[in-house]
Design an enzyme around this catalytic site. Structure first.
Site, PDB file in Angstrom:
ATOM      1  N   TRP A 272      40.208  37.379  36.411  1.00 27.38           N
ATOM      2  CA  TRP A 272      39.097  36.564  36.912  1.00 27.38           C
ATOM      3  C   TRP A 272      37.782  36.993  36.294  1.00 27.38           C
ATOM      4  O   TRP A 272      36.926  36.157  35.974  1.00 27.38           O
ATOM      5  CB  TRP A 272      39.042  36.587  38.435  1.00 27.38           C
TER       6      TRP A 272
ATOM      7  N   ASP B 259      31.837  38.314  42.262  1.00 25.39           N
ATOM      8  CA  ASP B 259      32.876  37.414  42.771  1.00 25.39           C
ATOM      9  C   ASP B 259      33.605  38.177  43.875  1.00 25.39           C
ATOM     10  O   ASP B 259      34.274  39.172  43.604  1.00 25.39           O
ATOM     11  CB  ASP B 259      33.824  37.063  41.616  1.00 25.39           C
TER      12      ASP B 259
ATOM     13  N   LYS C  60      40.983  32.172  49.929  1.00 22.10           N
ATOM     14  CA  LYS C  60      41.637  33.469  49.972  1.00 22.10           C
ATOM     15  C   LYS C  60      41.540  34.038  51.387  1.00 22.10           C
ATOM     16  O   LYS C  60      42.524  34.162  52.076  1.00 22.10           O
ATOM     17  CB  LYS C  60      41.019  34.428  48.952  1.00 22.10           C
TER      18      LYS C  60
END
Ligand SMILES: *Cc1c(COP(=O)(O)O)cnc(C)c1O
Length: 361
Positions: A101, A171, A195
């Site tokens: 990511w 993030d 998530k």
């Protein structure tokens, strides 16, 4: 068939009470005679939903008044572009590459300016967090970027990097609301809801107000300007209304449970059940160095690919679902977010013990 224990990395398990409450309100929300899915995002009823969601999130994370909270769309991945478009004034940013990511964000930023990879843990397949106490931060960097919890590899920054005075952008998709956060340490925090917070379709951005300006890169679409969303309190266009409503319910539940300090204690206890087992197991082992282990995503292997495949299959048959590791990593991964009950992890460890007994004779 009843509900299973769902160890998916995302979209992931949601609290059963929240789902039940939403089901009860499906046809008629609060006497409005309609579902939240059917109502105008400009209605008084929805205005209350989004305002309460924001306030509850502010209470939970102790978000100071000089930060804005935005409920946006496009997933966490859209932020990989939106952040440079809005914050890359010098067209320079530094990235710490701790997994896929972070790498995707780094690659996307290269479209807009000079993205520097100033540290990486790629040399050991991202099984650790690099030492970030004295990094070669670029003098003209607009910000330093991290992925704070690495969903795929199961590592977590336990200490934030020393950015030498530069803005920190993080993030936090897979550790959102898992523990208390000092928001003032960041210029911008963002995360996809699917998530640890709510359904897919909502991304939450928490950004220091002085960073929200008209001064974006040339060609930045209106919809990708933080300012437009901030000016309109996340209602510039139709927001992901139902998703925001569910997130709001999750926030209320976390407040009721005692807030993020309590969540942290629960999450540490929950993760310890699994890590303690892994540390003494003769068959399974965790793949991450101890100091950098995530409390949310726990990857592990047997060392035998065939056995891994069989484990995942047999676990599924026992009501323990989505334990297959990320397709790029293999092995297993148990995502044990806020909404995973303690009992789910206990059942998993019980099953692992039995599988170990049956397969180490
Ligand atoms: C899942 C995930 C993403 C991607 O989220 P999308 O909403 O699918 O764009 C980005 N970062 C992290 C840390 C993630 O776990």
């Amino acid at each position: 068939m009843g509900r299973v224990y769902n160890f998916s990395a995302g979209p992931a398990v949601l609290p059963e009470e929240v789902l039940k409450e939403a089901a009860g309100e499906m046809l008629d929300y609060g006497g409005s005679g309609m579902s939240v899915m059917e109502m105008s995002h400009r209605s008084k009823v929805f205005e209350t939903i989004i305002n309460e969601a924001e306030q509850d999130l502010r209470d939970l994370m102790n978000i100071p008044d000089d930060y804005s909270v935005l409920f946006l769309q496009g997933g966490a991945s859209q932020q990989f572009a939106m952040i440079p478009m809005n914050l890359m004034k010098n067209r320079v940013a530094d990235f710490i590459i701790t997994g896929q990511w972070a790498k995707k964000a780094y690659q996307e930023a290269q479209i807009y300016g000079k993205a520097n990879a100033i540290a990486s843990s790629a040399d050991k397949t991202f099984t650790y967090i690099p030492d970030c106490s004295d990094l070669p931060i670029s003098n003209d960097a607009d910000y330093v970027y991290i992925c704070e919890n690495n969903t795929i590899y199961g590592t977590k920054f336990k200490k934030l990097p020393n950015t030498k005075g530069k803005l920190l952008v993080a993030d936090i998709s897979s550790c959102f609301l898992s523990e208390p956060v000092d928001v003032t340490k960041y210029g911008l925090i963002f995360g996809g809801a699917q998530k640890n917070v709510g359904p897919a379709g909502v991304v939450i951005v928490i950004i220091r107000k002085d960073l929200i300006t008209e001064d974006t890169l040339p060609g930045t679409p209106t919809m990708l300007k933080y300012k437009i969303h901030d000016d309109h309190k996340s209602l510039y266009n139709t927001p992901p209304a139902y998703g925001i409503y569910i997130c709001g319910k999750v926030f209320k539940r976390l407040k009721k449970l005692g807030g993020l300090k309590v969540m942290k204690e629960i999450n540490e206890k929950k993760a310890a059940i699994l890590y303690d087992f892994l540390d003494q197991s003769k068959l399974f082992r965790g793949t991450v160095v101890k100091e950098d282990r995530s409390f949310m995503n726990v990857p592990f292997v047997t060392g035998n690919e065939e056995l891994d495949v069989r484990f995942v299959k047999e676990a599924k048959a026992a009501g323990l679902e989505n334990l297959k590791g990320h397709r790029t990593v293999g092995g297993m991964r148990a995502s044990i977010y806020n909404a995973m009950p303690m009992e789910g992890v206990e059942k998993l460890v019980e099953f692992m013990k039995k599988f170990e007994e049956d397969n180490t004779k």
